[in-house]
Design a protein around this motif. Structure first.
Motif, PDB file in Angstrom:
ATOM      1  N   ILE A   1      73.495 -33.077 -29.802  1.00  0.00           N
ATOM      2  CA  ILE A   1      73.564 -32.081 -30.865  1.00  0.00           C
ATOM      3  C   ILE A   1      75.019 -31.787 -31.233  1.00  0.00           C
ATOM      4  O   ILE A   1      75.367 -31.677 -32.419  1.00  0.00           O
ATOM      5  CB  ILE A   1      72.841 -30.794 -30.420  1.00  0.00           C
ATOM      6  CG1 ILE A   1      71.328 -31.055 -30.324  1.00  0.00           C
ATOM      7  CG2 ILE A   1      73.122 -29.640 -31.378  1.00  0.00           C
ATOM      8  CD1 ILE A   1      70.531 -29.923 -29.729  1.00  0.00           C
ATOM      9  N   LYS A   2      75.868 -31.691 -30.222  1.00  0.00           N
ATOM     10  CA  LYS A   2      77.293 -31.451 -30.471  1.00  0.00           C
ATOM     11  C   LYS A   2      77.893 -32.600 -31.270  1.00  0.00           C
ATOM     12  O   LYS A   2      78.682 -32.391 -32.199  1.00  0.00           O
ATOM     13  CB  LYS A   2      78.028 -31.279 -29.149  1.00  0.00           C
ATOM     14  CG  LYS A   2      79.524 -31.049 -29.304  1.00  0.00           C
ATOM     15  CD  LYS A   2      80.203 -30.930 -27.950  1.00  0.00           C
ATOM     16  CE  LYS A   2      81.708 -30.731 -28.102  1.00  0.00           C
ATOM     17  NZ  LYS A   2      82.385 -30.631 -26.779  1.00  0.00           N
ATOM     18  N   LYS A   3      77.507 -33.806 -30.943  1.00  0.00           N
ATOM     19  CA  LYS A   3      78.070 -34.989 -31.605  1.00  0.00           C
ATOM     20  C   LYS A   3      77.582 -35.106 -33.045  1.00  0.00           C
ATOM     21  O   LYS A   3      78.331 -35.546 -33.932  1.00  0.00           O
ATOM     22  CB  LYS A   3      77.682 -36.249 -30.816  1.00  0.00           C
ATOM     23  CG  LYS A   3      78.288 -37.535 -31.354  1.00  0.00           C
ATOM     24  CD  LYS A   3      77.919 -38.712 -30.462  1.00  0.00           C
ATOM     25  CE  LYS A   3      78.531 -40.014 -30.987  1.00  0.00           C
ATOM     26  NZ  LYS A   3      78.170 -41.177 -30.123  1.00  0.00           N
TER      27      LYS A   3
ATOM     28  N   ALA B   1      68.192 -31.154 -37.680  1.00  0.00           N
ATOM     29  CA  ALA B   1      68.413 -32.359 -36.871  1.00  0.00           C
ATOM     30  C   ALA B   1      68.541 -31.993 -35.395  1.00  0.00           C
ATOM     31  O   ALA B   1      68.031 -32.700 -34.518  1.00  0.00           O
ATOM     32  CB  ALA B   1      69.670 -33.084 -37.347  1.00  0.00           C
ATOM     33  N   ALA B   2      69.213 -30.871 -35.106  1.00  0.00           N
ATOM     34  CA  ALA B   2      69.355 -30.413 -33.722  1.00  0.00           C
ATOM     35  C   ALA B   2      68.004 -30.009 -33.149  1.00  0.00           C
ATOM     36  O   ALA B   2      67.678 -30.318 -31.993  1.00  0.00           O
ATOM     37  CB  ALA B   2      70.325 -29.223 -33.671  1.00  0.00           C
ATOM     38  N   GLU B   3      67.183 -29.343 -33.960  1.00  0.00           N
ATOM     39  CA  GLU B   3      65.857 -28.930 -33.502  1.00  0.00           C
ATOM     40  C   GLU B   3      64.974 -30.144 -33.211  1.00  0.00           C
ATOM     41  O   GLU B   3      64.144 -30.111 -32.295  1.00  0.00           O
ATOM     42  CB  GLU B   3      65.215 -28.015 -34.547  1.00  0.00           C
ATOM     43  CG  GLU B   3      65.898 -26.656 -34.647  1.00  0.00           C
ATOM     44  CD  GLU B   3      65.575 -25.931 -35.937  1.00  0.00           C
ATOM     45  OE1 GLU B   3      64.741 -26.455 -36.708  1.00  0.00           O
ATOM     46  OE2 GLU B   3      66.165 -24.863 -36.173  1.00  0.00           O
TER      47      GLU B   3
ATOM     48  N   TYR C   1      80.561 -31.434 -37.431  1.00  0.00           N
ATOM     49  CA  TYR C   1      80.910 -30.478 -36.390  1.00  0.00           C
ATOM     50  C   TYR C   1      79.977 -29.274 -36.469  1.00  0.00           C
ATOM     51  O   TYR C   1      79.521 -28.889 -37.554  1.00  0.00           O
ATOM     52  CB  TYR C   1      82.364 -30.002 -36.541  1.00  0.00           C
ATOM     53  CG  TYR C   1      83.366 -31.130 -36.527  1.00  0.00           C
ATOM     54  CD1 TYR C   1      83.851 -31.651 -35.333  1.00  0.00           C
ATOM     55  CD2 TYR C   1      83.821 -31.689 -37.726  1.00  0.00           C
ATOM     56  CE1 TYR C   1      84.772 -32.698 -35.319  1.00  0.00           C
ATOM     57  CE2 TYR C   1      84.730 -32.737 -37.725  1.00  0.00           C
ATOM     58  CZ  TYR C   1      85.199 -33.234 -36.521  1.00  0.00           C
ATOM     59  OH  TYR C   1      86.096 -34.267 -36.516  1.00  0.00           O
ATOM     60  N   LEU C   2      79.677 -28.689 -35.325  1.00  0.00           N
ATOM     61  CA  LEU C   2      78.913 -27.450 -35.323  1.00  0.00           C
ATOM     62  C   LEU C   2      79.772 -26.330 -35.900  1.00  0.00           C
ATOM     63  O   LEU C   2      80.985 -26.296 -35.663  1.00  0.00           O
ATOM     64  CB  LEU C   2      78.494 -27.079 -33.894  1.00  0.00           C
ATOM     65  CG  LEU C   2      77.378 -27.913 -33.263  1.00  0.00           C
ATOM     66  CD1 LEU C   2      77.130 -27.453 -31.827  1.00  0.00           C
ATOM     67  CD2 LEU C   2      76.084 -27.797 -34.069  1.00  0.00           C
ATOM     68  N   PRO C   3      79.172 -25.409 -36.652  1.00  0.00           N
ATOM     69  CA  PRO C   3      79.950 -24.304 -37.200  1.00  0.00           C
ATOM     70  C   PRO C   3      80.502 -23.414 -36.086  1.00  0.00           C
ATOM     71  O   PRO C   3      79.955 -23.375 -34.978  1.00  0.00           O
ATOM     72  CB  PRO C   3      78.937 -23.554 -38.065  1.00  0.00           C
ATOM     73  CG  PRO C   3      77.605 -23.934 -37.514  1.00  0.00           C
ATOM     74  CD  PRO C   3      77.759 -25.343 -37.032  1.00  0.00           C
TER      75      PRO C   3
END
Length: 269
Positions: free
Chosen positions: A56-58, A84-86, A31-33
């Motif tokens: 990115i959310k997933k 990983a999101a970047e 989960y995103l912080p």
């Protein structure tokens, strides 16, 4: 990793002998912080696309076993990593965004870090973050090959503004200052001057390429001259921009369709 290979500390990673590969041991948080949740619905133009935001959310983020180097107990702290999101964001770049990213990295390596006064003050992460913010704040259609210098300049101007304020907002959590302990009032003037020199040098190189007709074809020369005029206009040199627009209109063969309109618009300013 082959048996017998020696690993040595390299920041929060372990690196091989030639520092060709880093191994980062971390935990994945699915989960995103909480502090990054506003990023999902932040007001933006067209980038990043919703499909990338959903990925990115997933995925969430990573937890890396290292804290801020400015803190004495950094080795017992953990850091949120959005690497990983970047990666997903970079994969969503169009061709011009990728070129802009490459130019920024080359600029850091061959210009900023070869200046003994500015060496080590900036890192590629700051430049990538500037590109992320600019990509989010302007229409994605702006990232066209003919507007590469303009987009490159926007990223440098963004970075200059941050250096002037000594505040570089994290892309996912803007409240976090990435310049903390890195950029201060003692060295921000040095970096601003270097960034200004980069823009001017890039324009000089572009001008030299077009003037010497390097890689130019007769059917695209007028368009190339018009693009050069646009670059000078972006740099607030309207007189030189006018001259290039005028030369673009006098080319043999195909004339750039926007040269005349751009020339006329300069007279109205």
């Amino acid at each position: 990793m082959m048996p017998g290979h020696v690993l040595s500390p390299h920041g929060p990673c372990l690196s091989d002998q030639g520092q060709n590969m880093d191994f980062a041991f971390c935990f994945r948080n699915k989960y995103l912080p909480y502090d990054a949740i506003p990023w999902l619905s932040r007001c933006r133009k067209q980038w990043p696309p919703n499909s990338t935001i959903d990925k990115i959310k997933k995925y969430g983020c990573l937890l890396v076993p290292t804290g801020p180097r400015t803190m004495p107990d950094c080795y017992v702290l953990w850091r949120l990593s959005f690497s990983a999101a970047e990666k997903q964001l970079v994969h969503s770049f169009n061709f011009t965004q990728l070129l802009c990213y490459c130019l920024l990295k080359l600029t850091l390596k061959h210009i900023v870090n070869t200046n003994r006064h500015a060496e080590g003050l900036l890192c590629s992460y700051f430049l990538k973050t500037a590109l992320f913010w600019v990509s989010e704040e302007i229409d994605i259609d702006t990232f066209q090959l003919s507007k590469l210098y303009f987009c490159f300049s926007l990223c440098l101007d963004k970075l200059k503004l941050w250096v002037y304020k000594c505040y570089c907002p994290n892309y996912f959590i803007p409240e976090h200052n990435m310049f903390l302990g890195k950029i201060n009032l003692d060295n921000n003037k040095i970096i601003i001057n270097v960034l200004d020199d980069i823009k001017h040098q890039a324009l000089r190189d572009l001008c030299c390429t077009v003037t010497n007709r390097n890689f130019m074809f007769s059917d695209t020369l007028s368009e190339s001259l018009t693009i050069l005029g646009v670059c000078f206009k972006v740099s607030c040199d309207k007189d030189t921009a006018y001259q290039w627009y005028d030369e673009a209109l006098q080319c043999d063969g195909v004339i750039c369709s926007s040269a005349a309109a751009r020339k006329s618009k300069l007279l109205e300013i």
